[in-house]
Design a protein around this motif. Sequence first.
Motif, short mmCIF file in Angstrom:
data_model
loop_
_atom_site.label_atom_id
_atom_site.label_comp_id
_atom_site.label_asym_id
_atom_site.label_seq_id
_atom_site.Cartn_x
_atom_site.Cartn_y
_atom_site.Cartn_z
N ILE A 3 -5.43 -13.77 -3.99
CA ILE A 3 -5.47 -13.75 -2.68
C ILE A 3 -6.17 -12.16 -2.45
O ILE A 3 -7.40 -12.07 -1.52
N ARG A 4 -5.57 -11.22 -3.16
CA ARG A 4 -6.55 -10.01 -3.02
C ARG A 4 -7.88 -9.85 -3.38
O ARG A 4 -8.75 -9.47 -2.84
N ASP A 5 -7.96 -10.49 -4.63
CA ASP A 5 -9.43 -10.77 -5.24
C ASP A 5 -10.30 -11.62 -4.47
O ASP A 5 -11.57 -11.50 -4.67
N SER A 6 -9.92 -12.50 -3.77
CA SER A 6 -10.57 -13.37 -2.93
C SER A 6 -11.23 -12.61 -1.52
O SER A 6 -12.00 -13.09 -0.77
N GLY A 7 -10.70 -11.31 -1.49
CA GLY A 7 -11.09 -10.53 -0.27
C GLY A 7 -10.24 -10.39 0.94
O GLY A 7 -10.48 -9.82 2.01
N GLN A 8 -8.99 -11.05 0.78
CA GLN A 8 -8.27 -10.77 2.05
C GLN A 8 -7.32 -9.45 1.96
O GLN A 8 -7.01 -9.09 1.10
N SER A 9 -7.33 -8.84 3.13
CA SER A 9 -6.92 -7.87 3.23
C SER A 9 -5.39 -7.77 3.30
O SER A 9 -4.80 -8.64 3.66
N ARG A 10 -4.90 -6.58 2.98
CA ARG A 10 -3.43 -6.27 2.93
C ARG A 10 -2.75 -6.70 4.27
O ARG A 10 -1.75 -7.33 4.43
N GLU A 11 -3.32 -6.28 5.28
CA GLU A 11 -2.95 -6.40 6.76
C GLU A 11 -2.78 -7.93 7.06
O GLU A 11 -1.84 -8.40 7.52
N LYS A 12 -3.73 -8.66 6.61
CA LYS A 12 -3.81 -10.27 6.81
C LYS A 12 -2.63 -10.84 5.93
O LYS A 12 -2.26 -11.57 6.94
N VAL A 13 -2.51 -10.38 4.79
CA VAL A 13 -1.39 -10.77 4.11
C VAL A 13 0.01 -10.60 4.58
O VAL A 13 0.59 -11.43 4.82
N ILE A 14 0.12 -9.37 5.11
CA ILE A 14 1.40 -8.90 5.91
C ILE A 14 1.79 -9.53 6.82
O ILE A 14 2.79 -10.06 7.22
N SER A 15 0.65 -10.02 7.58
CA SER A 15 0.69 -10.69 9.10
C SER A 15 1.49 -12.13 8.73
O SER A 15 2.04 -12.66 9.77
N THR A 16 1.30 -12.64 7.54
CA THR A 16 1.97 -14.02 7.29
C THR A 16 3.36 -13.93 6.92
O THR A 16 4.16 -14.87 6.71
N LEU A 17 3.85 -12.78 6.46
CA LEU A 17 5.19 -12.41 5.88
C LEU A 17 6.19 -12.23 7.10
O LEU A 17 5.92 -11.70 8.00
N PRO A 18 7.49 -12.31 6.55
CA PRO A 18 8.50 -11.98 7.59
C PRO A 18 8.67 -10.51 7.64
O PRO A 18 7.90 -9.62 6.56
N PRO A 19 9.12 -9.76 8.51
CA PRO A 19 9.16 -8.29 8.66
C PRO A 19 9.73 -7.64 7.40
O PRO A 19 10.81 -8.28 6.86
N ARG A 20 9.15 -6.56 7.14
CA ARG A 20 9.75 -5.61 5.67
C ARG A 20 11.13 -5.33 5.91
O ARG A 20 11.93 -5.61 4.79
N GLY A 21 11.76 -5.47 7.30
CA GLY A 21 13.13 -4.97 7.36
C GLY A 21 14.15 -6.24 6.89
O GLY A 21 15.09 -6.14 6.37
N GLN A 22 13.57 -7.58 6.56
CA GLN A 22 14.57 -8.53 6.22
C GLN A 22 14.54 -8.50 4.62
O GLN A 22 15.28 -9.11 4.16
N SER A 23 13.77 -7.65 4.09
CA SER A 23 14.05 -7.36 2.62
C SER A 23 15.40 -7.06 2.05
O SER A 23 15.86 -7.19 1.05
N ASP A 24 16.12 -6.38 2.84
CA ASP A 24 17.51 -5.60 2.89
C ASP A 24 18.45 -7.04 2.59
O ASP A 24 19.32 -7.00 1.71
N SER A 25 18.19 -7.87 3.46
CA SER A 25 19.20 -9.13 3.03
C SER A 25 18.55 -10.26 2.37
O SER A 25 19.06 -11.35 2.13
N ASN A 26 17.39 -10.33 2.03
CA ASN A 26 16.71 -11.42 1.22
C ASN A 26 15.93 -10.85 -0.17
O ASN A 26 14.86 -10.23 0.35
N PRO A 27 16.26 -10.92 -1.28
CA PRO A 27 15.62 -10.46 -2.51
C PRO A 27 14.11 -11.04 -2.55
O PRO A 27 13.16 -10.37 -3.01
N SER A 28 13.85 -12.27 -1.89
CA SER A 28 12.43 -12.74 -2.20
C SER A 28 11.56 -12.18 -1.24
O SER A 28 10.39 -11.83 -1.68
N VAL A 29 12.30 -11.57 -0.11
CA VAL A 29 11.10 -10.79 0.67
C VAL A 29 10.88 -9.67 0.08
O VAL A 29 9.70 -9.05 0.07
N SER A 30 12.01 -8.74 -0.18
CA SER A 30 12.01 -7.57 -1.09
C SER A 30 10.61 -7.79 -2.35
O SER A 30 9.90 -6.81 -2.59
N THR A 31 10.87 -8.82 -2.99
CA THR A 31 9.72 -8.96 -3.96
C THR A 31 8.57 -9.17 -3.65
O THR A 31 7.52 -8.42 -4.19
#
Length: 181
Positions: free
Chosen positions: A78-106
């Motif tokens: 995805i990075r190499d296809s030109g997608q910005s970090r911000e656009k990828v982050i917009s599809t993910l759960p909030p970073r704060g959920q990583s405390d309770s979900n190891p998949s989000v943290s990964t």
Amino acid sequence: MSRRAFLGEGQQHISGPGGIMFRDSLLAMAVALFCLSTTAVCQEAATQAPGWDPSEFQLDKDGPCSFELGAASSLIKIRDSGQSREKVISTLPPRGQSDSNPSVSTMYSVLDDIYGNPTVARFPYFAYRNITCMRRHMGKPIPPNFSSVAPQVMACQSKFGMEASDHLISCIQAAVEGKAP
């Protein structure tokens, strides 16, 4: 917070592996990123995500590192296809959920690694993740993060190329073990 409030009124959403909720315009890519199973939802998402080939790496879908390696491989594509970090982050759960979900943290760890080191190629990073994940599960020491070994991994990539080879893998393993590559 309700699913509706988290996702926004009228936005598409889907529950992915580990109960992670995905949202917005990169939904198909986000689901394909983190799915390595053969469910219909994952197969459909995989066909919609450009460049994603779930069979490219023969992973044990039930293995301890399958999610991490799938995320590493996919996020670099995805990075190499030109997608910005911000656009990828917009599809993910909030970073704060990583405390309770190891998949989000990964997901965020991989995202930080590859967007923070834009010249690391797909296979060298995949090899780094594979080696560190296996060592972690065997109780062996690993570097605290990719940044601490990125210069050594990049030296391996410069010396042995970006494609899979025994020399490249051995070099990255030496870097992970704290030996001079």
